[in-house]
Scaffold this motif. Structure first.
Motif, PDB file in Angstrom:
ATOM      1  N   THR A   1       0.858  -1.209  -0.104  1.00  0.00           N
ATOM      2  CA  THR A   1       0.145  -0.069   0.115  1.00  0.00           C
ATOM      3  C   THR A   1       0.826   1.214  -0.095  1.00  0.00           C
ATOM      4  O   THR A   1       1.932   1.247   0.409  1.00  0.00           O
ATOM      5  CB  THR A   1      -1.000   0.095   1.332  1.00  0.00           C
ATOM      6  OG1 THR A   1      -0.247   0.023   2.213  1.00  0.00           O
ATOM      7  CG2 THR A   1      -2.114  -1.184   1.178  1.00  0.00           C
ATOM      8  N   ARG A   2       0.079   2.117  -0.555  1.00  0.00           N
ATOM      9  CA  ARG A   2       0.979   3.501  -0.547  1.00  0.00           C
ATOM     10  C   ARG A   2       0.356   4.609   0.448  1.00  0.00           C
ATOM     11  O   ARG A   2      -0.808   5.068   0.250  1.00  0.00           O
ATOM     12  CB  ARG A   2       0.870   4.147  -2.116  1.00  0.00           C
ATOM     13  CG  ARG A   2       1.906   5.338  -2.311  1.00  0.00           C
ATOM     14  CD  ARG A   2       1.756   5.872  -3.702  1.00  0.00           C
ATOM     15  NE  ARG A   2       0.552   6.592  -3.815  1.00  0.00           N
ATOM     16  CZ  ARG A   2      -0.343   6.777  -4.563  1.00  0.00           C
ATOM     17  NH1 ARG A   2      -0.681   5.524  -5.326  1.00  0.00           N
ATOM     18  NH2 ARG A   2      -1.531   7.428  -4.455  1.00  0.00           N
TER      19      ARG A   2
ATOM     20  N   VAL B   1      -4.213   6.547   1.892  1.00  0.00           N
ATOM     21  CA  VAL B   1      -3.836   5.063   1.569  1.00  0.00           C
ATOM     22  C   VAL B   1      -4.239   4.959   0.124  1.00  0.00           C
ATOM     23  O   VAL B   1      -5.372   5.146  -0.241  1.00  0.00           O
ATOM     24  CB  VAL B   1      -4.221   4.164   2.425  1.00  0.00           C
ATOM     25  CG1 VAL B   1      -3.865   2.933   2.189  1.00  0.00           C
ATOM     26  CG2 VAL B   1      -3.820   4.415   3.973  1.00  0.00           C
ATOM     27  N   ASP B   2      -3.497   4.775  -0.838  1.00  0.00           N
ATOM     28  CA  ASP B   2      -3.475   4.620  -1.945  1.00  0.00           C
ATOM     29  C   ASP B   2      -4.187   5.452  -2.692  1.00  0.00           C
ATOM     30  O   ASP B   2      -5.210   5.351  -3.550  1.00  0.00           O
ATOM     31  CB  ASP B   2      -3.760   3.123  -2.598  1.00  0.00           C
ATOM     32  CG  ASP B   2      -3.067   2.018  -2.017  1.00  0.00           C
ATOM     33  OD1 ASP B   2      -1.880   2.137  -2.161  1.00  0.00           O
ATOM     34  OD2 ASP B   2      -3.645   0.971  -1.678  1.00  0.00           O
ATOM     35  N   GLY B   3      -3.925   6.943  -2.175  1.00  0.00           N
ATOM     36  CA  GLY B   3      -4.653   8.170  -2.734  1.00  0.00           C
ATOM     37  C   GLY B   3      -5.930   8.236  -2.190  1.00  0.00           C
ATOM     38  O   GLY B   3      -6.366   9.414  -2.529  1.00  0.00           O
ATOM     39  N   LYS B   4      -6.478   7.455  -1.388  1.00  0.00           N
ATOM     40  CA  LYS B   4      -7.812   7.546  -0.772  1.00  0.00           C
ATOM     41  C   LYS B   4      -7.659   8.142   0.835  1.00  0.00           C
ATOM     42  O   LYS B   4      -7.146   7.481   1.389  1.00  0.00           O
ATOM     43  CB  LYS B   4      -8.559   6.273  -0.681  1.00  0.00           C
ATOM     44  CG  LYS B   4      -9.993   6.522  -0.216  1.00  0.00           C
ATOM     45  CD  LYS B   4     -10.734   5.125  -0.256  1.00  0.00           C
ATOM     46  CE  LYS B   4     -12.015   5.282   0.368  1.00  0.00           C
ATOM     47  NZ  LYS B   4     -12.532   4.146   0.968  1.00  0.00           N
TER      48      LYS B   4
END
Length: 159
Positions: free
Chosen positions: A92-93, A120-123
């Protein structure tokens, strides 16, 4: 003479209210305090426990304060070694963004208080406030404690 000045002041538009202060310019003591804070956020983004330990003092802690799904207040505190051991790359990012920090320094102690958001993952997943306690030693500024609030309601991407 005073009456025209007072009338002119009444007619002048009010200055907009500003919140917080600008980020410190590089080379200032405030920038030196923010360096380990920013490095900690970068280490968290990489799930790099070794980097976290290099930035922190072993006797320090990280504490999360939140309200659970049942409405009860919860608090969890870990020593830095325990926290760092939990950091494992999982694909995950994670990105934690700080809003404008309040920075206070007195001799060899400092405090940083700032709103944050986590993506997290852009969200957008959660937000709150971070409180960083730092101590300056021979190796420069190190993080002693981090305490943060955690919520999922009322969060905006721009803290």
């Amino acid at each position: 003479m005073i009456l025209p000045l007072l009338l002119a002041l009444q007619a002048a538009p009010a200055a907009p209210i500003q919140r917080g202060t600008a980020l410190p310019p590089p080379g200032t003591e405030e920038a030196a305090v923010m360096a380990p804070v920013n490095a900690l956020l970068a280490a968290l983004a990489k799930d790099d426990g070794a980097a976290v330990l290099a930035l922190t003092l072993p006797e320090g802690t990280i504490t999360a304060a939140r309200t659970g799904p049942d409405g009860r207040r919860q608090r969890r505190t870990l020593r830095w070694a325990e926290f760092a051991a939990q950091l494992k790359p999982d694909g995950t990012r994670l990105e934690e963004r700080l809003g404008t920090p309040a920075i206070e320094i007195d001799a060899d102690i400092a405090m940083v208080w700032a709103p944050y958001v986590v993506l997290v993952d852009g969200k957008l997943t959660n937000c709150g406030y971070d409180h960083f306690d730092l101590v300056r030693g021979d190796a420069g500024w190190k993080l002693l404690n981090v305490t943060y609030s955690h919520r999922t309601d009322g969060c905006r991407v721009d803290p």
